[in-house]
Design an enzyme around this catalytic site. Structure first.
Site, PDB file in Angstrom:
ATOM      1  N   HIS A 228      18.275  34.796  40.983  1.00 14.98           N
ATOM      2  CA  HIS A 228      17.055  33.897  41.086  1.00 14.98           C
ATOM      3  C   HIS A 228      17.430  32.714  41.533  1.00 14.98           C
ATOM      4  O   HIS A 228      18.440  32.286  41.609  1.00 14.98           O
ATOM      5  CB  HIS A 228      16.377  33.934  39.717  1.00 14.98           C
ATOM      6  CG  HIS A 228      15.573  35.362  39.355  1.00 14.98           C
ATOM      7  ND1 HIS A 228      14.151  35.218  39.429  1.00 14.98           N
ATOM      8  CD2 HIS A 228      15.849  36.202  39.177  1.00 14.98           C
ATOM      9  CE1 HIS A 228      13.780  36.206  38.986  1.00 14.98           C
ATOM     10  NE2 HIS A 228      14.931  37.223  39.032  1.00 14.98           N
TER      11      HIS A 228
ATOM     12  N   ASP B  11       7.483  39.481  39.651  1.00 15.12           N
ATOM     13  CA  ASP B  11       8.438  38.344  39.298  1.00 15.12           C
ATOM     14  C   ASP B  11       8.075  37.771  38.113  1.00 15.12           C
ATOM     15  O   ASP B  11       7.037  37.585  37.977  1.00 15.12           O
ATOM     16  CB  ASP B  11       8.288  37.293  40.705  1.00 15.12           C
ATOM     17  CG  ASP B  11       9.508  36.700  40.711  1.00 15.12           C
ATOM     18  OD1 ASP B  11      10.378  36.784  40.035  1.00 15.12           O
ATOM     19  OD2 ASP B  11       9.248  35.269  41.394  1.00 15.12           O
TER      20      ASP B  11
ATOM     21  N   ASP C 297      11.061  39.487  31.880  1.00 21.79           N
ATOM     22  CA  ASP C 297      11.837  38.582  31.827  1.00 21.79           C
ATOM     23  C   ASP C 297      11.886  37.924  30.279  1.00 21.79           C
ATOM     24  O   ASP C 297      10.936  37.238  29.847  1.00 21.79           O
ATOM     25  CB  ASP C 297      11.429  37.198  32.840  1.00 21.79           C
ATOM     26  CG  ASP C 297      12.278  36.029  32.521  1.00 21.79           C
ATOM     27  OD1 ASP C 297      13.087  35.737  31.588  1.00 21.79           O
ATOM     28  OD2 ASP C 297      12.155  35.130  33.136  1.00 21.79           O
TER      29      ASP C 297
ATOM     30  N   ASP D 205      11.656  31.593  47.303  1.00 18.58           N
ATOM     31  CA  ASP D 205      10.422  31.252  47.252  1.00 18.58           C
ATOM     32  C   ASP D 205      10.334  29.968  47.868  1.00 18.58           C
ATOM     33  O   ASP D 205       9.497  29.529  48.768  1.00 18.58           O
ATOM     34  CB  ASP D 205       9.628  31.266  46.014  1.00 18.58           C
ATOM     35  CG  ASP D 205       8.221  30.962  45.892  1.00 18.58           C
ATOM     36  OD1 ASP D 205       7.631  30.968  47.108  1.00 18.58           O
ATOM     37  OD2 ASP D 205       7.814  30.971  44.753  1.00 18.58           O
ATOM     38  N   SER D 206      11.044  28.995  47.327  1.00 20.58           N
ATOM     39  CA  SER D 206      11.018  27.489  47.661  1.00 20.58           C
ATOM     40  C   SER D 206      11.255  27.222  49.128  1.00 20.58           C
ATOM     41  O   SER D 206      10.511  26.416  49.784  1.00 20.58           O
ATOM     42  CB  SER D 206      11.887  26.694  46.861  1.00 20.58           C
ATOM     43  OG  SER D 206      11.465  26.716  45.425  1.00 20.58           O
TER      44      SER D 206
ATOM     45  N   HIS E  96      15.524  27.317  39.763  1.00 22.40           N
ATOM     46  CA  HIS E  96      14.198  27.619  40.353  1.00 22.40           C
ATOM     47  C   HIS E  96      13.845  26.364  41.069  1.00 22.40           C
ATOM     48  O   HIS E  96      14.101  25.027  40.342  1.00 22.40           O
ATOM     49  CB  HIS E  96      13.297  27.906  39.688  1.00 22.40           C
ATOM     50  CG  HIS E  96      13.275  29.280  39.248  1.00 22.40           C
ATOM     51  ND1 HIS E  96      13.710  29.847  37.953  1.00 22.40           N
ATOM     52  CD2 HIS E  96      13.163  30.586  39.750  1.00 22.40           C
ATOM     53  CE1 HIS E  96      13.716  31.250  37.759  1.00 22.40           C
ATOM     54  NE2 HIS E  96      13.641  31.547  39.081  1.00 22.40           N
TER      55      HIS E  96
HETATM   56  P1  13P Z   1      13.676  29.608  44.495  1.00 24.97           P
HETATM   57  O1  13P Z   1      12.762  28.474  43.784  1.00 24.97           O
HETATM   58  O2  13P Z   1      15.137  28.927  44.721  1.00 24.97           O
HETATM   59  O3  13P Z   1      13.298  29.995  46.107  1.00 24.97           O
HETATM   60  O4  13P Z   1      13.821  30.955  43.665  1.00 24.97           O
HETATM   61  C1  13P Z   1      12.602  31.740  43.577  1.00 24.97           C
HETATM   62  C2  13P Z   1      12.885  32.842  42.355  1.00 24.97           C
HETATM   63  O5  13P Z   1      13.692  32.831  41.715  1.00 24.97           O
HETATM   64  C3  13P Z   1      11.657  33.550  42.292  1.00 24.97           C
HETATM   65  O6  13P Z   1      11.844  34.431  41.339  1.00 24.97           O
HETATM   66  O1  G3H Z   2      10.481  32.106  40.455  1.00 23.04           O
HETATM   67  C1  G3H Z   2       9.146  32.125  40.648  1.00 23.04           C
HETATM   68  C2  G3H Z   2       8.615  31.891  42.035  1.00 23.04           C
HETATM   69  O2  G3H Z   2       9.369  30.878  42.782  1.00 23.04           O
HETATM   70  C3  G3H Z   2       7.321  31.856  41.859  1.00 23.04           C
HETATM   71  O3  G3H Z   2       6.652  30.681  41.191  1.00 23.04           O
HETATM   72  O4  G3H Z   2       5.119  31.224  39.342  1.00 23.04           O
HETATM   73  O5  G3H Z   2       4.828  29.233  40.978  1.00 23.04           O
HETATM   74  O6  G3H Z   2       4.326  31.573  41.766  1.00 23.04           O
HETATM   75  P1  G3H Z   2       5.198  30.568  40.702  1.00 23.04           P
HETATM   76 ZN    ZN Z   3      12.947  33.503  39.496  1.00 25.85          ZN
END
Ligand code: 13P
Ligand code: G3H
Ligand code: ZN
Length: 311
Positions: A213, A82, A104, A258-259, A180
């Protein structure tokens, strides 16, 4: 079944009008919760690792955990980098067993983004690894990605076609209003996504998989649970699930979450300690966290992504 790349997954998702969930993994409980949910729903899934996750848990541990999940579930699972920010990071993940990487280059100029993405594509495709690029900039904060509102910009659909043709990427993340983190819209602001941009991209590049994302809905029940158990997360707000569902029926084939996992895990652990102040065995509070995480992922697969029974 061994780890798979995203090619077949996205082809089926595009044709079937659904999206594959890409969930961030940082430890064993998260890997188990996501793959248990996918198994219950008979769904393909993408487990993604950020540079921060790789630093936290170490590459070898994460790869072995994901390989264990593949063995345990026998599901089509892709292991994806990612927000790779350099050719070297992508190469290291490709050489180390990942089946998909994101380069990215959204912070670079258009030409620089094309150059680095093309370089990653050439290396990856020779090794049967798929590549996601990014065009346009999302607002929001994570460990290694920090874009404030004034530097965020929507993707220009006209540039998408040229970018895809010149780089050979397999999928592309675009900016249509997601961001994000847990604070995606200001208090009182109505959540909105630019479906017109998505439609234009879809018309210009029929059949090409798009990635969203920043697609957590910032589940209100878990924000509430955090606040009721000593936390402070006022004004946390995410993307309404019906908008994500709509995007999944269009060209969006991968939705990153992720969040919502972070909120679920944190709320569960906070509640556990409030309910049982005498507990100190990590297996007790991590069991609650893992169970709720599994429920969150199962809900996303079933009600948001639409990827149940698509094996
Ligand atoms: P969220 O923060 O909305 O979960 O997005 C996660 C993400 O895009 C990881 O690449
Ligand atoms: O978009 C990215 C994810 O939420 C990962 O976050 O870089 O804090 O692991 P991180
Ligand atoms: Zn992302």
């Amino acid at each position: 079944m061994p780890l798979v790349n995203t090619k077949e997954m996205f082809k089926k998702a595009y044709e079937g009008g659904y999206a594959i969930g890409a969930f961030n993994v940082n430890n064993m409980e998260i890997v188990q919760a996501i793959t248990e949910a996918a198994k219950l729903e008979n769904s393909p899934v993408i487990l993604q690792v950020s540079a921060g996750a790789r630093k936290y848990a170490k590459h070898a541990y994460l790869v072995k955990l994901v390989e264990a999940a593949v063995e345990d579930t026998n599901l089509p699972i892709a292991l994806h980098l990612d927000h790779g920010d350099s050719f070297e990071l992508c190469k290291s993940c490709i050489d180390g067993g990942f089946t998909s990487v994101m380069i990215d280059g959204s912070h670079l100029s258009f030409e620089e983004n094309i150059a680095v993405t093309k370089k990653v594509v050439e290396y990856a495709h020779a090794r049967n690894v798929t590549v996601e690029g990014e065009l346009g900039r999302l607002a929001g904060i994570e460990d290694d990605v920090n874009v404030n509102d004034e530097h965020a910009s929507y993707t220009d659909p006209q540039q998408v076609q040229e970018f895809v043709q010149r780089t050979g990427v397999d999928s592309l993340a675009i900016a249509i209003g997601t961001s994000h983190g847990a604070y995606k819209f200001k208090p009182g602001q109505k959540p909105q996504l630019r479906f017109d941009i998505l439609e234009k991209v879809q018309t210009l590049l029929p059949g090409f998989p798009i990635v969203l994302h920043g697609a957590s809905s910032v589940m209100p029940e878990y924000v509430k649970m955090i606040n009721e158990n000593g936390g402070k997360m006022a004004d946390a707000v995410g993307i309404p699930e019906e908008m994500l569902r709509k995007a999944a029926t269009m060209a969006v084939c991968k939705i990153n979450i992720d969040s919502d996992l972070r909120l679920t895990m944190t709320a569960s652990i906070r509640k556990h300690f409030n309910d049982y102040p005498d507990h100190f065995d990590p297996r007790q509070y991590l069991t609650d966290a893992r169970t709720n995480l599994r429920n969150t992922v199962q809900h996303k697969i079933k009600n948001v992504l639409g990827s149940s029974n698509r094996i």
